[in-house]
Design an enzyme around this catalytic site. Structure first.
Site, PDB file in Angstrom:
ATOM      1  N   LYS A  13      -8.926  -0.201   7.996  1.00 23.52           N
ATOM      2  CA  LYS A  13      -8.181  -1.431   8.307  1.00 23.52           C
ATOM      3  C   LYS A  13      -7.038  -1.132   9.283  1.00 23.52           C
ATOM      4  CE  LYS A  13      -7.201  -2.262   3.911  1.00 23.52           C
ATOM      5  NZ  LYS A  13      -7.859  -1.074   3.300  1.00 23.52           N
ATOM      6  N   ARG A  88      -5.124  -9.266  -1.974  1.00 21.46           N
ATOM      7  CA  ARG A  88      -5.896  -8.254  -2.674  1.00 21.46           C
ATOM      8  C   ARG A  88      -6.323  -8.699  -4.060  1.00 21.46           C
ATOM      9  NH1 ARG A  88      -3.747  -3.370   0.142  1.00 21.46           N
ATOM     10  NH2 ARG A  88      -4.674  -1.630  -0.923  1.00 21.46           N
ATOM     11  N   ARG A 127      -6.819  11.957   5.925  1.00 19.32           N
ATOM     12  CA  ARG A 127      -5.929  11.153   6.778  1.00 19.32           C
ATOM     13  C   ARG A 127      -4.606  11.881   7.045  1.00 19.32           C
ATOM     14  NH1 ARG A 127      -5.128   5.194   5.214  1.00 19.32           N
ATOM     15  NH2 ARG A 127      -4.771   6.106   3.159  1.00 19.32           N
ATOM     16  N   ARG A 160      -0.023  10.825   3.163  1.00 22.58           N
ATOM     17  CA  ARG A 160       0.599   9.831   2.303  1.00 22.58           C
ATOM     18  C   ARG A 160       0.623  10.321   0.853  1.00 22.58           C
ATOM     19  NH1 ARG A 160      -2.058   4.064   3.697  1.00 22.58           N
ATOM     20  NH2 ARG A 160      -2.213   3.930   1.427  1.00 22.58           N
ATOM     21  N   ARG A 171      -7.164   3.929  -6.980  1.00 20.72           N
ATOM     22  CA  ARG A 171      -7.091   2.842  -5.989  1.00 20.72           C
ATOM     23  C   ARG A 171      -8.464   2.214  -5.786  1.00 20.72           C
ATOM     24  NH1 ARG A 171      -4.477   6.071  -1.262  1.00 20.72           N
ATOM     25  NH2 ARG A 171      -5.080   4.258  -0.014  1.00 20.72           N
TER      26      ARG A 171
HETATM   27  P1  AP5 Z   1      -7.237   3.817   7.740  1.00 14.02           P
HETATM   28  O1  AP5 Z   1      -7.416   3.002   8.957  1.00 14.02           O
HETATM   29  O2  AP5 Z   1      -5.899   4.398   7.501  1.00 14.02           O
HETATM   30  O3  AP5 Z   1      -7.791   3.013   6.456  1.00 14.02           O
HETATM   31  P2  AP5 Z   1      -7.198   1.759   5.672  1.00 14.02           P
HETATM   32  O4  AP5 Z   1      -8.311   0.838   5.415  1.00 14.02           O
HETATM   33  O5  AP5 Z   1      -5.989   1.225   6.365  1.00 14.02           O
HETATM   34  O6  AP5 Z   1      -6.836   2.484   4.312  1.00 14.02           O
HETATM   35  P3  AP5 Z   1      -5.531   2.421   3.402  1.00 14.02           P
HETATM   36  O7  AP5 Z   1      -5.572   3.614   2.527  1.00 14.02           O
HETATM   37  O8  AP5 Z   1      -4.312   2.183   4.223  1.00 14.02           O
HETATM   38  O9  AP5 Z   1      -5.841   1.151   2.566  1.00 14.02           O
HETATM   39  P4  AP5 Z   1      -5.200   0.738   1.257  1.00 14.02           P
HETATM   40  O10 AP5 Z   1      -5.625  -0.670   1.239  1.00 14.02           O
HETATM   41  O11 AP5 Z   1      -5.533   1.541   0.090  1.00 14.02           O
HETATM   42  O12 AP5 Z   1      -3.646   1.050   1.468  1.00 14.02           O
HETATM   43  P5  AP5 Z   1      -2.387   0.119   1.754  1.00 14.02           P
HETATM   44  O13 AP5 Z   1      -1.448   0.869   2.576  1.00 14.02           O
HETATM   45  O14 AP5 Z   1      -2.837  -1.213   2.205  1.00 14.02           O
HETATM   46  O15 AP5 Z   1      -8.344   4.982   7.794  1.00 14.02           O
HETATM   47  C1  AP5 Z   1      -8.402   5.982   6.787  1.00 14.02           C
HETATM   48  C2  AP5 Z   1      -8.728   7.351   7.432  1.00 14.02           C
HETATM   49  O16 AP5 Z   1     -10.057   7.316   7.926  1.00 14.02           O
HETATM   50  C3  AP5 Z   1      -7.837   7.700   8.623  1.00 14.02           C
HETATM   51  O17 AP5 Z   1      -7.581   9.065   8.609  1.00 14.02           O
HETATM   52  C4  AP5 Z   1      -8.668   7.315   9.843  1.00 14.02           C
HETATM   53  O18 AP5 Z   1      -8.401   8.141  10.967  1.00 14.02           O
HETATM   54  C5  AP5 Z   1     -10.098   7.539   9.339  1.00 14.02           C
HETATM   55  N1  AP5 Z   1     -11.065   6.564   9.877  1.00 14.02           N
HETATM   56  C6  AP5 Z   1     -10.847   5.236  10.087  1.00 14.02           C
HETATM   57  N2  AP5 Z   1     -11.960   4.640  10.556  1.00 14.02           N
HETATM   58  C7  AP5 Z   1     -12.913   5.618  10.628  1.00 14.02           C
HETATM   59  C8  AP5 Z   1     -14.280   5.644  11.048  1.00 14.02           C
HETATM   60  N3  AP5 Z   1     -14.896   4.520  11.475  1.00 14.02           N
HETATM   61  N4  AP5 Z   1     -14.943   6.817  10.979  1.00 14.02           N
HETATM   62  C9  AP5 Z   1     -14.318   7.955  10.539  1.00 14.02           C
HETATM   63  N5  AP5 Z   1     -13.031   7.997  10.148  1.00 14.02           N
HETATM   64  C10 AP5 Z   1     -12.327   6.849  10.189  1.00 14.02           C
HETATM   65  O19 AP5 Z   1      -1.803  -0.059   0.276  1.00 14.02           O
HETATM   66  C11 AP5 Z   1      -1.202   1.030  -0.401  1.00 14.02           C
HETATM   67  C12 AP5 Z   1      -0.703   0.594  -1.771  1.00 14.02           C
HETATM   68  O20 AP5 Z   1       0.295  -0.427  -1.609  1.00 14.02           O
HETATM   69  C13 AP5 Z   1      -1.748  -0.033  -2.699  1.00 14.02           C
HETATM   70  O21 AP5 Z   1      -2.459   0.958  -3.415  1.00 14.02           O
HETATM   71  C14 AP5 Z   1      -0.867  -0.899  -3.606  1.00 14.02           C
HETATM   72  O22 AP5 Z   1      -0.220  -0.114  -4.573  1.00 14.02           O
HETATM   73  C15 AP5 Z   1       0.181  -1.406  -2.637  1.00 14.02           C
HETATM   74  N6  AP5 Z   1      -0.212  -2.691  -2.020  1.00 14.02           N
HETATM   75  C16 AP5 Z   1      -0.419  -2.939  -0.699  1.00 14.02           C
HETATM   76  N7  AP5 Z   1      -0.787  -4.207  -0.481  1.00 14.02           N
HETATM   77  C17 AP5 Z   1      -0.823  -4.803  -1.720  1.00 14.02           C
HETATM   78  C18 AP5 Z   1      -1.161  -6.103  -2.162  1.00 14.02           C
HETATM   79  N8  AP5 Z   1      -1.533  -7.079  -1.309  1.00 14.02           N
HETATM   80  N9  AP5 Z   1      -1.106  -6.338  -3.497  1.00 14.02           N
HETATM   81  C19 AP5 Z   1      -0.726  -5.388  -4.379  1.00 14.02           C
HETATM   82  N10 AP5 Z   1      -0.391  -4.145  -4.024  1.00 14.02           N
HETATM   83  C20 AP5 Z   1      -0.440  -3.839  -2.695  1.00 14.02           C
HETATM   84 MG    MG Z   2      -3.941   1.056   5.886  1.00 17.11          MG
END
Ligand code: AP5
Ligand code: MG
Ligand code: ZN
Length: 214
Positions: A13, A88, A127, A160, A171
């Site tokens: 994402k 989410r 990552r 992270r 997660r």
């Molecule tokens: P990346 O692009 O970083 O993936 P992402 O989908 O953004 O993954 P996240 O871990 O950020 O998602 P998340 O939803 O768990 O975390 P968030 O920060 O939102 O890519 C991942 C890796 O893969 C990178 O190294 C990249 O280079 C590689 N990659 C990407 N695309 C690729 C491809 N096509 N091929 C190969 N490699 C690739 O949330 C974190 C925490 O915050 C949650 O756990 C929760 O506690 C809290 N939180 C956030 N939002 C909410 C909400 N709305 N409600 C409740 N709690 C929330």
């Molecule tokens: Mg992200």
């Protein structure tokens, strides 16, 4: 255009968001990034969010909903916005519908980036993020030219806190039980577009660009 990026942890994402921002010139609103910024600054919100994030759990709905409602009132969202990692839960999705209808807005497209669970652990544990500019890289799939150093700005790369394998597993369970139902929710609204997130970063970006043209 008002866009939602949906998909499991590690689906790509954030990676794809950086391309969409260039293309559509809309602000990138990542609730995860907002929480991490607050943790860094030591705010009350940061302290609360961290207690959930460290355990791989979702932050309570009322906290997140309030945060996003406020953010959507900023001037920069007038010409469109992109939500990454929100909503989410069904409660969050319904609260968003209500908040948008009050300001005569709607979601135009939900990009559901689908990736098999077995690929996600590898993506997340590899990552690497730049401390300075926030760029996201990957030890194997998108490696920096020099280990531990950002290509864009020479900042130091770090992992992270919630990217440890045990936390990632939690997660993923949260995603399956609470977030996956949103796929049907948005399909029923006729705004869902499925994106094959298993291919390379450039191929996924291409598929998203095509989807956003329609
Ligand atoms: P990346 O692009 O970083 O993936 P992402 O989908 O953004 O993954 P996240 O871990 O950020 O998602 P998340 O939803 O768990 O975390 P968030 O920060 O939102 O890519 C991942 C890796 O893969 C990178 O190294 C990249 O280079 C590689 N990659 C990407 N695309 C690729 C491809 N096509 N091929 C190969 N490699 C690739 O949330 C974190 C925490 O915050 C949650 O756990 C929760 O506690 C809290 N939180 C956030 N939002 C909410 C909400 N709305 N409600 C409740 N709690 C929330
Ligand atoms: Mg992200
Ligand atoms: Zn950098």
């Amino acid at each position: 255009m008002n866009i939602i990026l949906l998909g499991p942890p590690g689906a790509g994402k954030g990676t794809q968001a950086s391309f969409i921002v260039e293309l559509k010139k809309v602000p990138h609103i990542s609730t995860g990034d907002i929480f991490r910024q607050n943790i860094k600054e030591g705010t009350k919100l940061g302290v609360e969010a961290q207690s959930y994030m460290d355990k791989g759990l979702l932050v309570p709905d009322e906290v997140v909903v309030k945060l996003v409602e406020d953010r959507l009132n900023w001037q920069d969202t007038k010409g469109g916005f992109m939500l990454d990692g929100f909503p989410r839960t069904l409660t969050q999705a319904e609260a968003l519908e209500e908040a948008l209808s009050k300001i005569q807005k709607r979601i135009d497209v939900v990009l559901n980036i689908a990736v098999d669970a077995n690929l996600l652990i590898d993506r997340i544990t590899g990552r690497r993020i730049c401390k300075n500019c926030g760029a996201t890289l990957h030890a194997k799939y998108n490696p920096p030219s020099k280990e531990g150093v950002c290509d864009k700005c020479a900042g130091a790369l770090y992992q992270r806190d919630d990217d440890k394998e045990e936390t990632v597993k939690k997660r993923l369970v949260e995603y399956e039980s609470k977030t996956q139902p949103l796929i049907d929710f948005y399909r029923q609204k006729g705004v869902l577009v499925n994106i094959d997130g298993q291919r390379g970063i450039k191929e996924v970006a291409q598929e998203i660009f095509e989807a956003l043209k329609q």
